[in-house]
Scaffold this motif. Structure first.
Motif, PDB file in Angstrom:
ATOM      1  N   PRO A 231       0.826  -1.213   0.000  1.00  0.00           N
ATOM      2  CA  PRO A 231       0.000   0.000   0.000  1.00  0.00           C
ATOM      3  C   PRO A 231       0.859   1.262   0.000  1.00  0.00           C
ATOM      4  O   PRO A 231       1.804   1.385   0.773  1.00  0.00           O
ATOM      5  N   PHE A 232       0.557   2.190  -0.891  1.00  0.00           N
ATOM      6  CA  PHE A 232       1.258   3.475  -0.920  1.00  0.00           C
ATOM      7  C   PHE A 232       0.363   4.506  -1.580  1.00  0.00           C
ATOM      8  O   PHE A 232      -0.700   4.173  -2.132  1.00  0.00           O
ATOM      9  N   LEU A 233       0.766   5.759  -1.537  1.00  0.00           N
ATOM     10  CA  LEU A 233       0.037   6.850  -2.161  1.00  0.00           C
ATOM     11  C   LEU A 233       0.890   7.466  -3.259  1.00  0.00           C
ATOM     12  O   LEU A 233       2.116   7.510  -3.164  1.00  0.00           O
ATOM     13  N   ALA A 234       0.237   7.964  -4.296  1.00  0.00           N
ATOM     14  CA  ALA A 234       0.953   8.656  -5.362  1.00  0.00           C
ATOM     15  C   ALA A 234       1.729   9.825  -4.769  1.00  0.00           C
ATOM     16  O   ALA A 234       1.223  10.581  -3.946  1.00  0.00           O
ATOM     17  N   GLY A 235       2.984   9.964  -5.194  1.00  0.00           N
ATOM     18  CA  GLY A 235       3.850  11.016  -4.689  1.00  0.00           C
ATOM     19  C   GLY A 235       4.791  10.545  -3.606  1.00  0.00           C
ATOM     20  O   GLY A 235       5.733  11.275  -3.250  1.00  0.00           O
ATOM     21  N   GLN A 236       4.584   9.339  -3.065  1.00  0.00           N
ATOM     22  CA  GLN A 236       5.470   8.826  -2.026  1.00  0.00           C
ATOM     23  C   GLN A 236       6.701   8.156  -2.635  1.00  0.00           C
ATOM     24  O   GLN A 236       6.832   8.027  -3.850  1.00  0.00           O
ATOM     25  N   SER A 253      11.347   7.289  -5.762  1.00  0.00           N
ATOM     26  CA  SER A 253       9.925   7.606  -5.790  1.00  0.00           C
ATOM     27  C   SER A 253       9.173   6.646  -6.700  1.00  0.00           C
ATOM     28  O   SER A 253       9.715   6.158  -7.705  1.00  0.00           O
ATOM     29  N   PHE A 254       7.918   6.391  -6.355  1.00  0.00           N
ATOM     30  CA  PHE A 254       7.052   5.602  -7.233  1.00  0.00           C
ATOM     31  C   PHE A 254       6.704   6.448  -8.454  1.00  0.00           C
ATOM     32  O   PHE A 254       6.335   7.613  -8.335  1.00  0.00           O
ATOM     33  N   ALA A 255       6.809   5.829  -9.627  1.00  0.00           N
ATOM     34  CA  ALA A 255       6.595   6.558 -10.878  1.00  0.00           C
ATOM     35  C   ALA A 255       5.179   6.418 -11.403  1.00  0.00           C
ATOM     36  O   ALA A 255       4.911   6.754 -12.550  1.00  0.00           O
ATOM     37  N   SER A 256       4.279   5.906 -10.585  1.00  0.00           N
ATOM     38  CA  SER A 256       2.877   5.809 -10.986  1.00  0.00           C
ATOM     39  C   SER A 256       2.014   5.803  -9.746  1.00  0.00           C
ATOM     40  O   SER A 256       2.495   5.550  -8.631  1.00  0.00           O
ATOM     41  N   ALA A 257       0.738   6.080  -9.938  1.00  0.00           N
ATOM     42  CA  ALA A 257      -0.222   5.900  -8.856  1.00  0.00           C
ATOM     43  C   ALA A 257      -0.419   4.396  -8.638  1.00  0.00           C
ATOM     44  O   ALA A 257      -0.026   3.577  -9.483  1.00  0.00           O
ATOM     45  N   PRO A 258      -0.983   3.990  -7.498  1.00  0.00           N
ATOM     46  CA  PRO A 258      -1.245   2.560  -7.285  1.00  0.00           C
ATOM     47  C   PRO A 258      -2.008   1.952  -8.455  1.00  0.00           C
ATOM     48  O   PRO A 258      -2.977   2.536  -8.952  1.00  0.00           O
ATOM     49  N   ARG A 259      -1.573   0.772  -8.905  1.00  0.00           N
ATOM     50  CA  ARG A 259      -2.137   0.136 -10.084  1.00  0.00           C
ATOM     51  C   ARG A 259      -2.952  -1.086  -9.694  1.00  0.00           C
ATOM     52  O   ARG A 259      -2.655  -1.758  -8.699  1.00  0.00           O
ATOM     53  N   PRO A 260      -3.988  -1.414 -10.468  1.00  0.00           N
ATOM     54  CA  PRO A 260      -4.793  -2.610 -10.169  1.00  0.00           C
ATOM     55  C   PRO A 260      -3.970  -3.890 -10.147  1.00  0.00           C
ATOM     56  O   PRO A 260      -4.284  -4.814  -9.387  1.00  0.00           O
ATOM     57  N   ASP A 261      -2.909  -3.956 -10.987  1.00  0.00           N
ATOM     58  CA  ASP A 261      -2.096  -5.186 -11.018  1.00  0.00           C
ATOM     59  C   ASP A 261      -1.057  -5.239  -9.906  1.00  0.00           C
ATOM     60  O   ASP A 261      -0.333  -6.229  -9.771  1.00  0.00           O
ATOM     61  N   GLY A 262      -0.954  -4.176  -9.100  1.00  0.00           N
ATOM     62  CA  GLY A 262      -0.042  -4.165  -7.970  1.00  0.00           C
ATOM     63  C   GLY A 262       1.413  -3.930  -8.312  1.00  0.00           C
ATOM     64  O   GLY A 262       2.266  -3.939  -7.417  1.00  0.00           O
ATOM     65  N   LEU A 263       1.746  -3.733  -9.590  1.00  0.00           N
ATOM     66  CA  LEU A 263       3.141  -3.514  -9.970  1.00  0.00           C
ATOM     67  C   LEU A 263       3.619  -2.135  -9.533  1.00  0.00           C
ATOM     68  O   LEU A 263       2.841  -1.180  -9.453  1.00  0.00           O
ATOM     69  N   LEU A 264       4.922  -2.027  -9.281  1.00  0.00           N
ATOM     70  CA  LEU A 264       5.552  -0.787  -8.843  1.00  0.00           C
ATOM     71  C   LEU A 264       6.645  -0.409  -9.836  1.00  0.00           C
ATOM     72  O   LEU A 264       7.446  -1.262 -10.235  1.00  0.00           O
ATOM     73  N   THR A 265       6.686   0.852 -10.232  1.00  0.00           N
ATOM     74  CA  THR A 265       7.656   1.302 -11.224  1.00  0.00           C
ATOM     75  C   THR A 265       8.513   2.419 -10.645  1.00  0.00           C
ATOM     76  O   THR A 265       8.021   3.296  -9.934  1.00  0.00           O
ATOM     77  N   THR A 316      14.948  12.844 -13.078  1.00  0.00           N
ATOM     78  CA  THR A 316      14.085  11.736 -12.674  1.00  0.00           C
ATOM     79  C   THR A 316      13.070  12.160 -11.622  1.00  0.00           C
ATOM     80  O   THR A 316      12.231  11.355 -11.231  1.00  0.00           O
ATOM     81  N   GLY A 317      13.115  13.420 -11.198  1.00  0.00           N
ATOM     82  CA  GLY A 317      12.066  13.950 -10.333  1.00  0.00           C
ATOM     83  C   GLY A 317      10.711  14.005 -11.013  1.00  0.00           C
ATOM     84  O   GLY A 317       9.695  14.257 -10.357  1.00  0.00           O
ATOM     85  N   ILE A 318      10.678  13.761 -12.326  1.00  0.00           N
ATOM     86  CA  ILE A 318       9.390  13.705 -13.022  1.00  0.00           C
ATOM     87  C   ILE A 318       8.596  12.472 -12.608  1.00  0.00           C
ATOM     88  O   ILE A 318       7.368  12.417 -12.789  1.00  0.00           O
ATOM     89  N   ALA A 319       9.253  11.456 -12.037  1.00  0.00           N
ATOM     90  CA  ALA A 319       8.574  10.203 -11.694  1.00  0.00           C
ATOM     91  C   ALA A 319       7.407  10.418 -10.731  1.00  0.00           C
ATOM     92  O   ALA A 319       6.273  10.023 -11.034  1.00  0.00           O
ATOM     93  N   PRO A 320       7.598  11.033  -9.551  1.00  0.00           N
ATOM     94  CA  PRO A 320       6.444  11.232  -8.673  1.00  0.00           C
ATOM     95  C   PRO A 320       5.448  12.237  -9.219  1.00  0.00           C
ATOM     96  O   PRO A 320       4.262  12.165  -8.896  1.00  0.00           O
ATOM     97  N   ILE A 321       5.903  13.175 -10.060  1.00  0.00           N
ATOM     98  CA  ILE A 321       4.971  14.127 -10.687  1.00  0.00           C
ATOM     99  C   ILE A 321       4.008  13.371 -11.596  1.00  0.00           C
ATOM    100  O   ILE A 321       2.798  13.629 -11.605  1.00  0.00           O
ATOM    101  N   LYS A 322       4.528  12.442 -12.369  1.00  0.00           N
ATOM    102  CA  LYS A 322       3.668  11.599 -13.216  1.00  0.00           C
ATOM    103  C   LYS A 322       2.654  10.847 -12.357  1.00  0.00           C
ATOM    104  O   LYS A 322       1.475  10.731 -12.727  1.00  0.00           O
ATOM    105  N   ALA A 323       3.102  10.327 -11.211  1.00  0.00           N
ATOM    106  CA  ALA A 323       2.182   9.617 -10.322  1.00  0.00           C
ATOM    107  C   ALA A 323       1.080  10.533  -9.819  1.00  0.00           C
ATOM    108  O   ALA A 323      -0.090  10.128  -9.717  1.00  0.00           O
ATOM    109  N   LEU A 324       1.407  11.788  -9.502  1.00  0.00           N
ATOM    110  CA  LEU A 324       0.394  12.744  -9.036  1.00  0.00           C
ATOM    111  C   LEU A 324      -0.639  13.027 -10.131  1.00  0.00           C
ATOM    112  O   LEU A 324      -1.842  13.117  -9.853  1.00  0.00           O
ATOM    113  N   VAL A 325      -0.164  13.177 -11.365  1.00  0.00           N
ATOM    114  CA  VAL A 325      -1.089  13.411 -12.480  1.00  0.00           C
ATOM    115  C   VAL A 325      -2.052  12.232 -12.626  1.00  0.00           C
ATOM    116  O   VAL A 325      -3.269  12.409 -12.797  1.00  0.00           O
ATOM    117  N   GLU A 326      -1.537  11.008 -12.562  1.00  0.00           N
ATOM    118  CA  GLU A 326      -2.390   9.829 -12.656  1.00  0.00           C
ATOM    119  C   GLU A 326      -3.395   9.782 -11.501  1.00  0.00           C
ATOM    120  O   GLU A 326      -4.552   9.381 -11.698  1.00  0.00           O
TER     121      GLU A 326
END
Length: 431
Positions: A231-236, A253-265, A316-326
């Motif tokens: 479990p995590f939140l986008a931006g963490q 940083s996580f590069a996406s919001a939480p995904r249904p498949d549970g994968l982490l990028t 690479t700071g764009i990674a959590p920004i992308k997660a926030l957008v999602e």
């Protein structure tokens, strides 16, 4: 955060053996050690609150007696921080060699973690809420290193020994008692936080690499499948350990919001002499298994407001920004989101295609790629706006974050609406 140097005693230490030399320190005679009578039976009384971040001198009149004594010690040892740290490890590993296995094989990544944590804790001593939050985070994070309550006395014993030697001008019985009371309180907060966290989450997760995409010669997008729900939140962000460098953890940083498949990028850039980053970029392949620490970070979207989002992402700071957008997109709201993606060259805009696809799918999203070697990203943001109705999010090199905060305050964005994580510490541990 690194394993155990930020920890302190929870109980009276046992009598110590003679101290000897460590690999990084010359031989020293064993300093006088605290006696069990100096350890308190209860935590110190609550201290008066004082805002963090102000210079120490103006705060002294409002500080608790223990805080004044602790800060006096820290001021004295500041010029010899390297010696204090080396002596601390010499004492710890000589007297308690069984603890050496909790630390990385090479200690050069470990050098200043202890003093930095001490300074941070001491600076917040009279702000109980801030101090407690900081220490609870450390206590939870230290579980992944194998830290147990029984380790705290040994670390505290070595720390008191190092301070006794290098704060000789200010050290006396009253100062020792102040430090011991402080450590006892600090360690108990950390122990309690770890115990509570243990009831609801593992100390770490295993994650199998399922995808490894080299975007540039030194940037990889790595996707892992955790062995149990994560479990995590986008931006963490989280901390990662590779099989090539046991006990060496680095934050990503996580590069996406939480995904249904549970994968982490994760987006990883190999930095010079970076053990973990080079391993992840140049050696990791599908099938390799990493270890993940617990999620952390407060750079998350406030979904109770309709304010727009102003996002600054550098490298690479764009990674959590992308997660926030999602995250905003998944909520189905139409809040305006302005993303400034900064880079020094076209080559460094490794994720611009993904961001532009998101812009095409969401009319409320505006993505601006900023390529300029001479002008800083925060300075360019001033040319747009106004931003007084936006919440700001910053992710990237520490210097960019510091300049960004100053720039945004300068154009009227309140400090409480500027969000970023303590990336100075993260950047110090990057690699």
């Amino acid at each position: 955060p690194q394993p155990t140097p930020e920890t302190w005693p929870a109980a009276p230490p046992q009598p110590a053996a003679e101290a000897g030399a460590g690999q990084d320190a010359p031989p020293f005679a064993a300093p006088p050690q605290p006696t069990p009578e100096t350890w308190p039976a209860a935590a110190p009384q609550p201290v008066r609150e004082a805002g963090p971040g102000a210079p120490a001198e103006p705060r002294e009149s409002a500080a608790s007696p223990d805080a004044r004594l602790v800060r006096r010690t820290l001021r004295e040892i500041g010029p010899v921080a390297d010696k204090v740290t080396a002596y601390f490890y010499a004492l710890l590993f000589t007297r308690h060699p069984e603890l050496r296995g909790l630390f990385p094989a090479a200690m050069d990544t470990q050098r200043d973690r202890l003093l930095k944590a001490l300074l941070t804790a001491a600076e917040q001593m009279d702000d109980a809420a801030v101090l407690t939050e900081y220490l609870q985070h450390l206590g939870r994070g230290h579980r992944k290193y194998g830290t147990e309550p029984a380790h705290y006395p040994a670390v505290g014993e070595a720390l008191i020994g190092a301070l006794t030697r290098y704060a000789a001008a200010s050290w006396d019985e009253e100062t020792e008692r102040a430090w011991v009371r402080t450590y006892t309180t600090i360690s108990q907060i950390m122990i309690d936080a770890a115990a509570e966290d243990e009831r609801r989450a593992p100390a770490w997760w295993h994650g199998e690499v399922v995808s490894h995409e080299l975007r540039t010669p030194d940037i990889a997008v790595v996707t892992v499948r955790p062995d149990q729900p994560y479990p995590f939140l986008a931006g963490q962000y989280t901390s990662l350990e590779t099989p090539w460098w046991p006990r060496v953890w680095r934050h990503y940083s996580f590069a996406s919001a939480p995904r249904p498949d549970g994968l982490l990028t994760f987006h990883v850039k190999a930095v010079p002499a970076g053990w973990v980053s080079n391993a992840l970029v140049h050696h990791a392949r599908p099938g390799d298994v990493l270890r993940l620490g617990p999620p952390a970070g407060s750079m998350t979207v406030d979904h109770t407001t309709d304010n727009g989002l102003l996002c600054l992402g550098g490298g690479t700071g764009i990674a959590p920004i992308k997660a926030l957008v999602e995250d905003v997109a998944e909520r189905g709201t139409r809040r305006p989101v302005e993303v400034f993606y900064g880079a020094r060259t076209d080559h460094d805009l490794y994720d611009i295609d993904t961001m532009l696809r998101l812009q095409q799918s969401h009319p409320w999203l505006e993505v601006r790629a900023i390529i300029d070697r001479s002008t800083q990203l925060p300075d360019l943001v001033r040319e747009y706006g106004p931003w007084n109705e936006y919440d700001a999010y910053l992710s990237g090199p520490p210097g960019m974050i510091r300049r960004g905060v100053d720039a945004l305050r300068g154009v009227g964005v309140p400090s409480e609406r500027i969000r970023h994580d303590a990336l100075d510490e993260l950047a110090a541990a990057a690699g």
